[in-house]
Design a protein around this motif. Structure first.
Motif, PDB file in Angstrom:
ATOM      1  N   PHE A 199       0.854  -1.184   0.000  1.00  0.00           N
ATOM      2  CA  PHE A 199       0.000   0.000   0.000  1.00  0.00           C
ATOM      3  C   PHE A 199       0.899   1.246   0.000  1.00  0.00           C
ATOM      4  O   PHE A 199       1.733   1.407   0.907  1.00  0.00           O
ATOM      5  CB  PHE A 199      -0.881   0.033   1.245  1.00  0.00           C
ATOM      6  CG  PHE A 199      -2.190  -0.715   1.120  1.00  0.00           C
ATOM      7  CD1 PHE A 199      -2.339  -1.727   0.193  1.00  0.00           C
ATOM      8  CD2 PHE A 199      -3.258  -0.396   1.940  1.00  0.00           C
ATOM      9  CE1 PHE A 199      -3.540  -2.412   0.078  1.00  0.00           C
ATOM     10  CE2 PHE A 199      -4.465  -1.074   1.833  1.00  0.00           C
ATOM     11  CZ  PHE A 199      -4.612  -2.087   0.902  1.00  0.00           C
ATOM     12  N   ILE A 200       0.724   2.115  -0.992  1.00  0.00           N
ATOM     13  CA  ILE A 200       1.475   3.368  -1.075  1.00  0.00           C
ATOM     14  C   ILE A 200       0.489   4.530  -1.031  1.00  0.00           C
ATOM     15  O   ILE A 200      -0.460   4.590  -1.826  1.00  0.00           O
ATOM     16  CB  ILE A 200       2.312   3.444  -2.365  1.00  0.00           C
ATOM     17  CG1 ILE A 200       3.296   2.278  -2.439  1.00  0.00           C
ATOM     18  CG2 ILE A 200       3.034   4.788  -2.446  1.00  0.00           C
ATOM     19  CD1 ILE A 200       4.371   2.288  -1.383  1.00  0.00           C
ATOM     20  N   GLY A 201       0.727   5.468  -0.136  1.00  0.00           N
ATOM     21  CA  GLY A 201      -0.169   6.608  -0.015  1.00  0.00           C
ATOM     22  C   GLY A 201       0.044   7.648  -1.100  1.00  0.00           C
ATOM     23  O   GLY A 201       1.045   7.614  -1.828  1.00  0.00           O
ATOM     24  N   PRO A 202      -0.875   8.599  -1.236  1.00  0.00           N
ATOM     25  CA  PRO A 202      -0.736   9.690  -2.208  1.00  0.00           C
ATOM     26  C   PRO A 202       0.237  10.740  -1.687  1.00  0.00           C
ATOM     27  O   PRO A 202       0.942  10.513  -0.697  1.00  0.00           O
ATOM     28  CB  PRO A 202      -2.154  10.243  -2.311  1.00  0.00           C
ATOM     29  CG  PRO A 202      -2.698  10.033  -0.913  1.00  0.00           C
ATOM     30  CD  PRO A 202      -2.109   8.732  -0.439  1.00  0.00           C
ATOM     31  N   GLU A 203       0.277  11.915  -2.330  1.00  0.00           N
ATOM     32  CA  GLU A 203       1.221  12.962  -1.914  1.00  0.00           C
ATOM     33  C   GLU A 203       1.110  13.311  -0.434  1.00  0.00           C
ATOM     34  O   GLU A 203       2.107  13.527   0.250  1.00  0.00           O
ATOM     35  CB  GLU A 203       1.021  14.230  -2.749  1.00  0.00           C
ATOM     36  CG  GLU A 203       1.649  14.171  -4.121  1.00  0.00           C
ATOM     37  CD  GLU A 203       0.733  13.562  -5.171  1.00  0.00           C
ATOM     38  OE1 GLU A 203       1.091  13.564  -6.357  1.00  0.00           O
ATOM     39  OE2 GLU A 203      -0.350  13.070  -4.803  1.00  0.00           O
ATOM     40  N   GLY A 204      -0.088  13.356   0.094  1.00  0.00           N
ATOM     41  CA  GLY A 204      -0.267  13.728   1.493  1.00  0.00           C
ATOM     42  C   GLY A 204      -0.110  12.576   2.466  1.00  0.00           C
ATOM     43  O   GLY A 204      -0.242  12.749   3.676  1.00  0.00           O
ATOM     44  N   GLY A 205       0.156  11.384   1.944  1.00  0.00           N
ATOM     45  CA  GLY A 205       0.290  10.210   2.800  1.00  0.00           C
ATOM     46  C   GLY A 205      -1.064   9.672   3.247  1.00  0.00           C
ATOM     47  O   GLY A 205      -2.119  10.222   2.935  1.00  0.00           O
ATOM     48  N   PHE A 206      -1.016   8.570   3.978  1.00  0.00           N
ATOM     49  CA  PHE A 206      -2.241   8.002   4.541  1.00  0.00           C
ATOM     50  C   PHE A 206      -2.618   8.730   5.823  1.00  0.00           C
ATOM     51  O   PHE A 206      -1.755   9.201   6.572  1.00  0.00           O
ATOM     52  CB  PHE A 206      -2.038   6.520   4.878  1.00  0.00           C
ATOM     53  CG  PHE A 206      -1.975   5.612   3.683  1.00  0.00           C
ATOM     54  CD1 PHE A 206      -3.057   5.460   2.840  1.00  0.00           C
ATOM     55  CD2 PHE A 206      -0.816   4.893   3.413  1.00  0.00           C
ATOM     56  CE1 PHE A 206      -3.007   4.616   1.741  1.00  0.00           C
ATOM     57  CE2 PHE A 206      -0.741   4.041   2.330  1.00  0.00           C
ATOM     58  CZ  PHE A 206      -1.832   3.912   1.488  1.00  0.00           C
ATOM     59  N   GLU A 207      -3.904   8.810   6.095  1.00  0.00           N
ATOM     60  CA  GLU A 207      -4.345   9.266   7.404  1.00  0.00           C
ATOM     61  C   GLU A 207      -4.110   8.142   8.411  1.00  0.00           C
ATOM     62  O   GLU A 207      -4.091   6.966   8.056  1.00  0.00           O
ATOM     63  CB  GLU A 207      -5.826   9.652   7.376  1.00  0.00           C
ATOM     64  CG  GLU A 207      -6.098  10.943   6.625  1.00  0.00           C
ATOM     65  CD  GLU A 207      -7.483  11.498   6.894  1.00  0.00           C
ATOM     66  OE1 GLU A 207      -8.284  10.802   7.560  1.00  0.00           O
ATOM     67  OE2 GLU A 207      -7.759  12.619   6.436  1.00  0.00           O
ATOM     68  N   GLU A 208      -3.935   8.520   9.639  1.00  0.00           N
ATOM     69  CA  GLU A 208      -3.644   7.530  10.673  1.00  0.00           C
ATOM     70  C   GLU A 208      -4.732   6.466  10.754  1.00  0.00           C
ATOM     71  O   GLU A 208      -4.452   5.276  10.965  1.00  0.00           O
ATOM     72  CB  GLU A 208      -3.483   8.225  12.027  1.00  0.00           C
ATOM     73  CG  GLU A 208      -3.009   7.286  13.129  1.00  0.00           C
ATOM     74  CD  GLU A 208      -2.687   8.019  14.420  1.00  0.00           C
ATOM     75  OE1 GLU A 208      -2.465   7.328  15.440  1.00  0.00           O
ATOM     76  OE2 GLU A 208      -2.652   9.265  14.401  1.00  0.00           O
ATOM     77  N   SER A 209      -5.990   6.876  10.553  1.00  0.00           N
ATOM     78  CA  SER A 209      -7.105   5.920  10.622  1.00  0.00           C
ATOM     79  C   SER A 209      -7.009   4.883   9.509  1.00  0.00           C
ATOM     80  O   SER A 209      -7.401   3.723   9.690  1.00  0.00           O
ATOM     81  CB  SER A 209      -8.444   6.661  10.527  1.00  0.00           C
ATOM     82  OG  SER A 209      -8.553   7.362   9.296  1.00  0.00           O
ATOM     83  N   GLU A 210      -6.485   5.275   8.352  1.00  0.00           N
ATOM     84  CA  GLU A 210      -6.323   4.333   7.234  1.00  0.00           C
ATOM     85  C   GLU A 210      -5.229   3.321   7.537  1.00  0.00           C
ATOM     86  O   GLU A 210      -5.356   2.130   7.223  1.00  0.00           O
ATOM     87  CB  GLU A 210      -6.020   5.093   5.952  1.00  0.00           C
ATOM     88  CG  GLU A 210      -7.172   5.960   5.468  1.00  0.00           C
ATOM     89  CD  GLU A 210      -6.799   6.819   4.280  1.00  0.00           C
ATOM     90  OE1 GLU A 210      -7.640   6.971   3.365  1.00  0.00           O
ATOM     91  OE2 GLU A 210      -5.666   7.359   4.264  1.00  0.00           O
ATOM     92  N   VAL A 211      -4.154   3.789   8.140  1.00  0.00           N
ATOM     93  CA  VAL A 211      -3.077   2.884   8.539  1.00  0.00           C
ATOM     94  C   VAL A 211      -3.581   1.908   9.591  1.00  0.00           C
ATOM     95  O   VAL A 211      -3.280   0.705   9.548  1.00  0.00           O
ATOM     96  CB  VAL A 211      -1.864   3.674   9.057  1.00  0.00           C
ATOM     97  CG1 VAL A 211      -0.765   2.725   9.542  1.00  0.00           C
ATOM     98  CG2 VAL A 211      -1.315   4.582   7.969  1.00  0.00           C
ATOM     99  N   GLU A 212      -4.358   2.404  10.550  1.00  0.00           N
ATOM    100  CA  GLU A 212      -4.915   1.544  11.590  1.00  0.00           C
ATOM    101  C   GLU A 212      -5.862   0.508  10.995  1.00  0.00           C
ATOM    102  O   GLU A 212      -5.866  -0.662  11.409  1.00  0.00           O
ATOM    103  CB  GLU A 212      -5.655   2.389  12.629  1.00  0.00           C
ATOM    104  CG  GLU A 212      -4.719   3.271  13.464  1.00  0.00           C
ATOM    105  CD  GLU A 212      -5.470   4.226  14.367  1.00  0.00           C
ATOM    106  OE1 GLU A 212      -6.715   4.339  14.204  1.00  0.00           O
ATOM    107  OE2 GLU A 212      -4.831   4.884  15.214  1.00  0.00           O
TER     108      GLU A 212
END
Length: 248
Positions: A199-212
């Motif tokens: 899983f690779i996030g976009p320019e702003g990265g993943f939100e913490e809730s998405e990582v969780e």
């Protein structure tokens, strides 16, 4: 040697038939002639047929099969890249280089911080373009398959898709930056035959809730070092690590 992709039905025990846009490319762009040798790759199985051009017919090029080459080009594991939708034309670069590095499938990922949003009409056009880039990159790098670029998935859809995968990785910029040893251990324990999701996030990265959410489904947060990488660099880094480990 020039390489072209075919479907299984285009190859028999003695003959290979080239069809579609490749016919014009062979005849009018490359100006190939009877007796020229080409490689025809079954994009479903990865089998390479080495053959020589026999006859030019309406909409087809008939080739005589010389031999079937052993397959040793593809990675021994299937690596799925879930790429957060980036801005501008970055996705085209990501697809091209990911194919060169051995990715099996690329899935555009709609995450909360992704600036790009694709409606159905835009998605259809983008997918056609992206899959054409994948095919061109597969030809250039002598791949035995053309990695598919699928439709856009949400985080939930992607997590569900990966339910039975053996390895699930999510590079995260807030992961413990001293945990390179743990990340190395994860890569070192990869085995041939596994299904691997990244899983690779976009320019702003993943939100913490998405990582969780991903972590709750078995994804392992990893670090890519002490520097913050761009979205187009992060995927290349993980793919290069995996390629090196599986092929060394």
């Amino acid at each position: 040697m020039y390489q072209f992709f075919i479907r299984s039905c285009q190859a028999t025990a003695h003959e290979v038939t080239i069809m579609g846009d490749d016919v014009n490319h062979i005849k009018n762009v490359l100006r190939m002639r009877q007796g020229d040798v080409i490689a025809a790759i079954d994009q479903e199985s990865g089998t390479e047929y080495r053959c020589e051009i026999d006859t030019f017919e309406e909409g087809e090029v008939k080739c005589r099969l010389l031999f079937v080459k052993e397959n040793g080009i593809e990675l021994p594991s299937r690596v799925y890249l879930f790429q957060g939708l980036p801005k501008n034309d970055k996705m085209e670069l990501i697809i091209q280089k990911a194919v060169e590095l051995g990715v099996y499938k690329i899935i555009p990922l709609a995450s909360k911080r992704a600036v790009v949003k694709l409606d159905a009409k835009k998605e259809a056009g983008k997918l056609a373009r992206w899959n054409a880039i994948s095919e061109a990159a597969a030809k250039q790098s002598k791949r035995r398959i053309v990695p598919e670029v699928t439709g856009v998935m949400t985080i939930r859809e992607a997590v569900d898709f990966c339910e039975d995968f053996e390895v699930k990785l999510i590079p995260y910029e807030l992961a413990d930056q001293e945990a390179m040893a743990d990340t190395k251990q994860i890569i070192d324990h990869l085995q041939p035959g596994q299904s691997i999701a990244i899983f690779i996030g976009p320019e702003g990265g993943f939100e913490e809730s998405e990582v969780e959410q991903a972590a709750a489904a078995g994804f392992q947060p990893i670090t890519l070092g002490r520097r913050i990488l761009r979205t187009e660099t992060a995927g290349f880094t993980v793919l290069a690590w995996i390629m090196y480990h599986l092929e060394r």
